[in-house]
Structures are given as structure tokens and as C-alpha cells.
Design an enzyme around this catalytic site. Structure first.
Site, mmCIF file in Angstrom:
data_model
loop_
_atom_site.group_PDB
_atom_site.id
_atom_site.type_symbol
_atom_site.label_atom_id
_atom_site.label_comp_id
_atom_site.label_asym_id
_atom_site.label_seq_id
_atom_site.Cartn_x
_atom_site.Cartn_y
_atom_site.Cartn_z
ATOM 1 N N ASN A 1 34.900 -6.455 25.844
ATOM 2 C CA ASN A 1 36.249 -6.517 26.422
ATOM 3 C C ASN A 1 36.966 -5.174 26.535
ATOM 4 O O ASN A 1 37.912 -5.057 27.295
ATOM 5 C CB ASN A 1 37.113 -7.537 25.663
ATOM 6 C CG ASN A 1 37.415 -7.108 24.253
ATOM 7 O OD1 ASN A 1 36.575 -6.491 23.606
ATOM 8 N ND2 ASN A 1 38.597 -7.406 23.785
ATOM 9 N N GLU B 1 35.559 -5.482 12.969
ATOM 10 C CA GLU B 1 36.789 -5.850 13.683
ATOM 11 C C GLU B 1 36.450 -7.079 14.505
ATOM 12 O O GLU B 1 35.553 -7.029 15.352
ATOM 13 C CB GLU B 1 37.264 -4.715 14.591
ATOM 14 C CG GLU B 1 37.886 -3.545 13.859
ATOM 15 C CD GLU B 1 39.117 -3.903 13.033
ATOM 16 O OE1 GLU B 1 39.724 -4.964 13.271
ATOM 17 O OE2 GLU B 1 39.445 -3.125 12.124
ATOM 18 N N CYS C 1 41.526 -8.882 21.767
ATOM 19 C CA CYS C 1 41.574 -9.408 20.398
ATOM 20 C C CYS C 1 43.012 -9.441 19.901
ATOM 21 O O CYS C 1 43.349 -10.193 19.002
ATOM 22 C CB CYS C 1 40.712 -8.546 19.488
ATOM 23 S SG CYS C 1 41.077 -6.802 19.651
ATOM 24 N N GLU D 1 40.166 1.626 11.623
ATOM 25 C CA GLU D 1 39.630 2.491 12.670
ATOM 26 C C GLU D 1 40.759 3.355 13.229
ATOM 27 O O GLU D 1 41.926 3.065 13.039
ATOM 28 C CB GLU D 1 39.049 1.636 13.800
ATOM 29 C CG GLU D 1 37.932 0.737 13.327
ATOM 30 C CD GLU D 1 37.013 0.309 14.454
ATOM 31 O OE1 GLU D 1 36.197 1.137 14.889
ATOM 32 O OE2 GLU D 1 37.120 -0.836 14.895
HETATM 33 P P1 NAD Z 1 29.859 -10.871 20.148
HETATM 34 O O1 NAD Z 1 29.968 -11.032 18.673
HETATM 35 O O2 NAD Z 1 29.180 -11.933 20.923
HETATM 36 O O3 NAD Z 1 29.069 -9.522 20.479
HETATM 37 C C1 NAD Z 1 29.472 -8.281 19.975
HETATM 38 C C2 NAD Z 1 28.280 -7.361 19.916
HETATM 39 O O4 NAD Z 1 27.356 -7.845 18.925
HETATM 40 C C3 NAD Z 1 27.492 -7.290 21.230
HETATM 41 O O5 NAD Z 1 27.075 -5.968 21.459
HETATM 42 C C4 NAD Z 1 26.316 -8.194 20.953
HETATM 43 O O6 NAD Z 1 25.186 -7.887 21.728
HETATM 44 C C5 NAD Z 1 26.065 -7.882 19.473
HETATM 45 N N1 NAD Z 1 25.258 -8.891 18.770
HETATM 46 C C6 NAD Z 1 25.118 -10.204 19.060
HETATM 47 N N2 NAD Z 1 24.262 -10.784 18.173
HETATM 48 C C7 NAD Z 1 23.885 -9.821 17.307
HETATM 49 C C8 NAD Z 1 23.026 -9.792 16.158
HETATM 50 N N3 NAD Z 1 22.368 -10.870 15.744
HETATM 51 N N4 NAD Z 1 22.879 -8.640 15.503
HETATM 52 C C9 NAD Z 1 23.545 -7.528 15.894
HETATM 53 N N5 NAD Z 1 24.349 -7.484 16.983
HETATM 54 C C10 NAD Z 1 24.516 -8.618 17.674
HETATM 55 O O7 NAD Z 1 31.334 -10.596 20.689
HETATM 56 P P2 NAD Z 1 31.798 -10.419 22.224
HETATM 57 O O8 NAD Z 1 31.783 -11.768 22.873
HETATM 58 O O9 NAD Z 1 31.065 -9.302 22.883
HETATM 59 O O10 NAD Z 1 33.308 -9.920 22.045
HETATM 60 C C11 NAD Z 1 34.394 -10.776 21.941
HETATM 61 C C12 NAD Z 1 34.893 -10.805 20.512
HETATM 62 O O11 NAD Z 1 35.215 -9.500 20.082
HETATM 63 C C13 NAD Z 1 36.167 -11.609 20.346
HETATM 64 O O12 NAD Z 1 36.087 -12.423 19.206
HETATM 65 C C14 NAD Z 1 37.240 -10.549 20.138
HETATM 66 O O13 NAD Z 1 38.370 -10.964 19.435
HETATM 67 C C15 NAD Z 1 36.471 -9.506 19.415
HETATM 68 N N6 NAD Z 1 37.143 -8.205 19.489
HETATM 69 C C16 NAD Z 1 37.770 -7.726 18.378
HETATM 70 C C17 NAD Z 1 38.438 -6.511 18.416
HETATM 71 C C18 NAD Z 1 39.115 -5.965 17.196
HETATM 72 O O14 NAD Z 1 39.331 -4.778 17.137
HETATM 73 N N7 NAD Z 1 39.447 -6.794 16.217
HETATM 74 C C19 NAD Z 1 38.462 -5.777 19.604
HETATM 75 C C20 NAD Z 1 37.824 -6.295 20.721
HETATM 76 C C21 NAD Z 1 37.157 -7.508 20.647
#
Ligand code: NAD
Length: 479
Positions: free
Chosen positions: A149, A247, A281, A459
Site C-alpha cells: 500500500n 508494523e 494502515c 520506525e
Molecule cells: P501481507 O502480510 O499479506 O504481506 C506483507 C509482505 O509479507 C509481502 O511482501 C508478502 O509477500 C510478505 N509475506 C507473505 N507471506 C510471507 C511469509 N510466509 N514469510 C515472509 N513474508 C511473507 O500484507 P499486505 O496485504 O501486503 O499489506 C496490507 C497490510 O499491511 C494491512 O494489514 C495494513 O494495515 C498493513 N500495513 C501496516 C502499516 C504500518 O505501518 N502499521 C503500513 C502499511 C500497511
């Protein structure tokens, strides 16, 4: 012709088997084709980062400053092009894409400066004749795993401090946004990073990301993404006794009190809940509104929602771009249906929209008469969907705001100094906004949450050094 982008491992662009990336505003538009790394390439990238660590961690601040500053300058100079690519692959509007790109440049610029501001402490020991030095050292190989995102800003706010503090990096971006990830790595590579210092491994999370988590040679993992994946990162990291930082999601409350400036409150809600298609997020997904202003607030918000221009992210008139992909679109629709089933009223939007090109267009949705117990009020939806929860007074508003498993951001709209001050002190969130949207933060101050939203050091800004360095205390007996 679509571009074919490779992974960067040990200073070489490698890989062939590619996956195609689609524009969510126009599913007939292929943004590019991208190499997909496997377990073996992830291992090679980790080995390269390990081999590069001794020299890079001992390089002087000027070497690191030069690379980060050069990257900052190039990102800024190419903000329109990179911002457009970002909007094309993620669906953010052009203005949001360019704004995020500028943010990435500012972050690299900030951390270029950090390389020259490093400091330690020298203090006397409790033992006469002994001196104590407290210094910070790089942690080692840092695995960076990012979500879709914020395709350029999140990689920037992890990669820049990692490199600034002398770590080497293996970077695994989200599958949906490889172009922005590739561009930032290409820029840093050409800015003069020695081979192996920064490695890019695009590919599946369950394959490449998991390989990083399973490697004993990854000394720290910085992760942003969903709670489910965050828990896997935590469990795997504990197994290896490595540092990790998470995060994750949010269900951020925006409280609107009777004494609020109505125009300010509506601006905050509109921006916080729906800009960037609600895919932040930090989005305000729970609008907690006291009875005296409730109906006026809902009417005014609906009036503003009616005027929102929803369309192709690359059209300069567009205010709300498409949802990122079909899966996320279905999730948004499912949660709207769940909210209605649980007793909320769909007061506005929520339907798919047709535009000139086939894309994932959804009219921003407002659920009213929602309660905080509904699944739609408790679970992260991650789309342009907000719930209005009616409360009697400030005390109830604060209790409802804090009644959530998450704790990333929160906000309050009020003209009362007393309530604003009390809210800042008692809100269980890592970031609190007064008369501002819950989304939208500065790059030079700490970013992060509490409870189920975050784990580990903050961060961004100076606070980033806590994660990307390890403290050493040295004692010297000088006689
Ligand atoms: P996601 O958890 O599906 O994926 C995040 C990353 O993890 C991707 O690069 C994905 O390929 C990787 N991943 C997936 N499975 C994995 C595994 N088994 N081992 C290691 N890596 C793996 O999340 P998303 O759908 O890409 O992002 C949306 C989420 O991110 C939402 O929940 C949002 O709130 C959160 N987010 C949080 C913040 C924050 O700073 N708190 C900022 C932006 C987004």
C-alpha cells in the site's frame, strides 16, 4: 513493449521466470514483467549481504552519505515519472503517487544526514580510573519485507536507515508493486552501493519471504504488513533469536465531539477514511460521533462523499483511485455485507462502479448506526469503508476508541482543550491527532503503534536507530 525487471543479487541483475503486474485502473494494461526469485536465489542474496557486511559496516559515514544523498536527489528529480508508475501499479491517484515519491526522497535525504550525526557517549565508570564508552554498531544482514500500500515510502523508510547505520539488506517487496521496489533499488545501485550491500528478491512471500525468515544468517527483520504474516515473522525470529520489528494493521478511531468545528471534522473524516482508497494502515475506519453533532456530521460527510471523483488513478481529476486488486475488492464488499447483516445501515456507496476501462472501482461506503461490537468495526477491512458509531459523550467516545485489539493511530475533532489534552494522554494508540486526519504523518519523527498494531522499536526519524543498531558498552582501565 513491457519492461522486464530482474532481481539484484550480489551486484548483478539476475532472473528470468517472470510474473506480470496489472494496472488496477485498467486490467488490460500490463505494467511490466518481473523476475520471481525462489528459495535458492533468496539464499544467494542473503549470502551476498553477509559477505558485504564487514566492509560496508566499517565504511566511513561519508561513503554512506554520498549514496543516500545521490539516491534522494534522483528520486526527487524523477518524482513525476516514479509517482506515475506508482499510481499505475497500485491505484493511488497521481497526486498521491507523486506525494509519496517526494516523501521517499525526503526520507533518503534525512538518513543521508543521519550518517553524519551519529554519536555515542563517554561516561566515567563507578570504578575510579575506568572509562566507559557507549557506541552503536550495525546489526548485520537486515531482511526487509514490505506491503503493497505504500510501494515506495515504506521501502524507503526501512532501507534508508538500514544502510545509513551500516547494515546490509535483502529486500522483499510485495508482489503487487514490484515496479516501485525495482526503481528504488536501481537508483541505489547506480548511486554507487558496493555489490551485495543491497539485494532485491522479488517473488512470493510464502517462498522468498519465508526463506528469509528461515535463514540463520538474517540478523534482523523489519516487517510491515498484515497481522497474520507479522505473527509468522515473530515466531520465526524468536526461533533464531534475531531482532524483529512489526508494523501491522489498524482499526483507527476518529472521535468527533459536539463542540467540533463541523467543517474540520468532515475534512478529517473524508481524508482519513477514504483517501488512498482507504488502503492505509492509519485510515480512520471508525468514526465515533457524539449524539449532538451526529446527524449534522453524517449529512455533511455524505454530501462531500457524493462529490468525490472516483476513477482512473492516472486521470488528473481523480480523487479516489481503484481498489488494488480483485481479492481486496471482494474483501471490501464482504465486510460491507457483514456490517449490514449485523445491523448497520449502508448510508452511502458500497457498489462497484464502471469506468471507461475495466478496473476495481468501488464507491466509498459509509455504514451508520454501527456498534463497536460488529465485526466490521473490529476487523481491519483495508478499503474505502468507514463505520459511524453513535455515542453519548466524551467518556463513552474514549472508551469505544480504546476498545479495539489495534493501537496504531487515533484522532479527535474538538475545540475543547480539556478533551483534546485528555484524549492525547489516554488514547491507547502510538500516534494521536487533534483536529487532523488519523492518516498523514511527518517523516522525521517516530512512527508506530501499540497493542496488535506494532511490535518492537519505532520506525522513522532518529528513533529508527534503535532497531538498526545494537549498543556496545566498552570499559577501559587507564590506570
Ligand atoms: P501481507 O502480510 O499479506 O504481506 C506483507 C509482505 O509479507 C509481502 O511482501 C508478502 O509477500 C510478505 N509475506 C507473505 N507471506 C510471507 C511469509 N510466509 N514469510 C515472509 N513474508 C511473507 O500484507 P499486505 O496485504 O501486503 O499489506 C496490507 C497490510 O499491511 C494491512 O494489514 C495494513 O494495515 C498493513 N500495513 C501496516 C502499516 C504500518 O505501518 N502499521 C503500513 C502499511 C500497511
Amino acid at each position: 513493449m513491457t519492461a522486464f525487471r530482474k532481481n539484484l543479487i550480489d551486484g548483478e541483475w539476475v532472473g528470468d521466470a517472470g510474473s506480470r503486474n496489472i494496472n488496477p485502473s485498467d486490467t488490460g494494461d500490463v505494467v511490466g514483467e518481473y523476475a520471481s526469485a525462489g528459495v535458492e536465489q533468496a539464499g544467494q542474496a542473503i549470502a551476498a549481504a553477509k559477505a558485504a557486511f564487514p566492509a560496508w559496516s566499517r565504511s566511513g559515514p561519508l561513503a554512506r552519505h554520498a549514496v543516500l544523498k545521490k539516491a534522494a536527489d534522483e528520486i526527487m528529480a524523477r518524482k513525476d515519472e516514479l509517482g506515475r508508475n506508482l499510481a499505475r501499479e497500485e491505484g493511488k491517484t497521481l497526486a498521491e503517487g507523486i506525494g509519496e515519491t517526494i516523501r521517499a526522497a525526503q526520507i533518503f535525504d534525512f538518513f543521508a544526514g543521519e550518517t553524519l550525526r551519529l554519536s555515542g557517549e563517554v561516561v566515567p565508570s563507578v570504578r575510579p580510573g575506568v572509562g566507559v564508552e557507549i557506541t552503536r554498531e550495525a546489526v548485520g544482514v537486515v531482511g526487509i519485507i514490505t506491503p503493497w500500500n505504500f510501494p515506495i515510502a515504506i521501502p524507503a523508510w526501512k532501507i534508508a536507515p538500514a544502510l545509513a547505520h551500516g547494515n546490509t539488506v535483502v529486500f522483499k517487496p510485495a508482489e503487487l508493486v514490484p515496479e516501485s521496489a525495482w526503481s528504488i533499488v536501481d537508483i541505489l545501485h547506480r548511486a554507487g552501493l558496493p555489490k551485495g550491500v543491497l539485494n532485491l528478491v522479488m517473488g512470493k512471500g510464502s517462498v522468498v519471504g519465508q526463506a528469509m525468515l528461515d535463514s540463520p544468517d538474517v540478523n534482523a527483520v523489519s516487517f510491515t504488513g498484515s497481522v497474520g504474516t507479522g505473527k509468522r515473522v515473530a515466531a520465526a525470529s524468536v526461533e533464531h533469536m534475531r531482532k524483529f520489528q512489526l508494523e501491522m494493521g489498524g482499526k483507527n478511531p476518529l472521535v468527533v465531539l459536539d463542540d467540533a468545528d463541523l467543517a474540520v471534522a468532515v475534512d478529517c473524516a473524508l481524508n482519513g477514511a477514504f483517501f488512498s482508497t482507504g488502503q492505509r494502515c492509519t485510515a480512520s475506519s471508525r468514526l465515533i460521533v457524539t449524539n449532538g453533532i451526529h446527524d449534522r456530521f453524517v449529512d455533511a460527510l455524505k454530501e462531500r462523499m457524493e462529490k468525490l471523483v472516483i476513477g482512473d488513478a492516472l486521470d488528473a481529476q481523480t480523487q479516489i483511485g481503484p481498489v488494488v486488486d480483485a481479492t481486496q475488492l471482494k474483501q471490501d464488499e464482504d465486510y460491507i455485507a457483514i456490517g449490514v447483516r449485523e445491523g448497520a445501515t449502508l448510508a452511502f456507496g458500497g457498489e462497484r462502479l464502471d469506468r471507461k476501462t475495466p478496473g476495481f472501482y468501488l464507491k466509498p461506503a459509509l455504514l451508520t448506526e454501527a456498534t463497536n461490537a460488529m465485526r466490521s468495526s473490529r476487523e481491519e477491512i483495508f478499503g474505502p469503508v468507514a463505520s459511524v458509531i453513535r455515542v453519548q459523550d466524551y467518556d463513552e467516545a474514549l472508551a469505544v476508541a480504546n476498545d479495539t485489539p489495534f493501537g496504531l493511530t487515533s484522532g479527535i475533532c474538538t475545540t475543547s482543550l480539556k478533551h483534546a489534552t485528555h484524549f492525547k494522554r489516554n488514547s491507547e494508540a502510538g500516534m494521536v491527532m487533534v483536529n487532523l486526519p488519523t492518516a498523514g504523518v511527518d517523516f522525521h519523527v517516530p512512527f508506530g503503534g501499540r497493542k496488535g498494531s506494532s511490535f518492537g522499536p519505532r520506525e522513522q526519524g532518529r528513533y529508527a536507530m534503535e532497531f538498526y543498531t545494537t549498543v556496545k558498552t566498552a570499559y577501559t582501565f587507564a590506570g
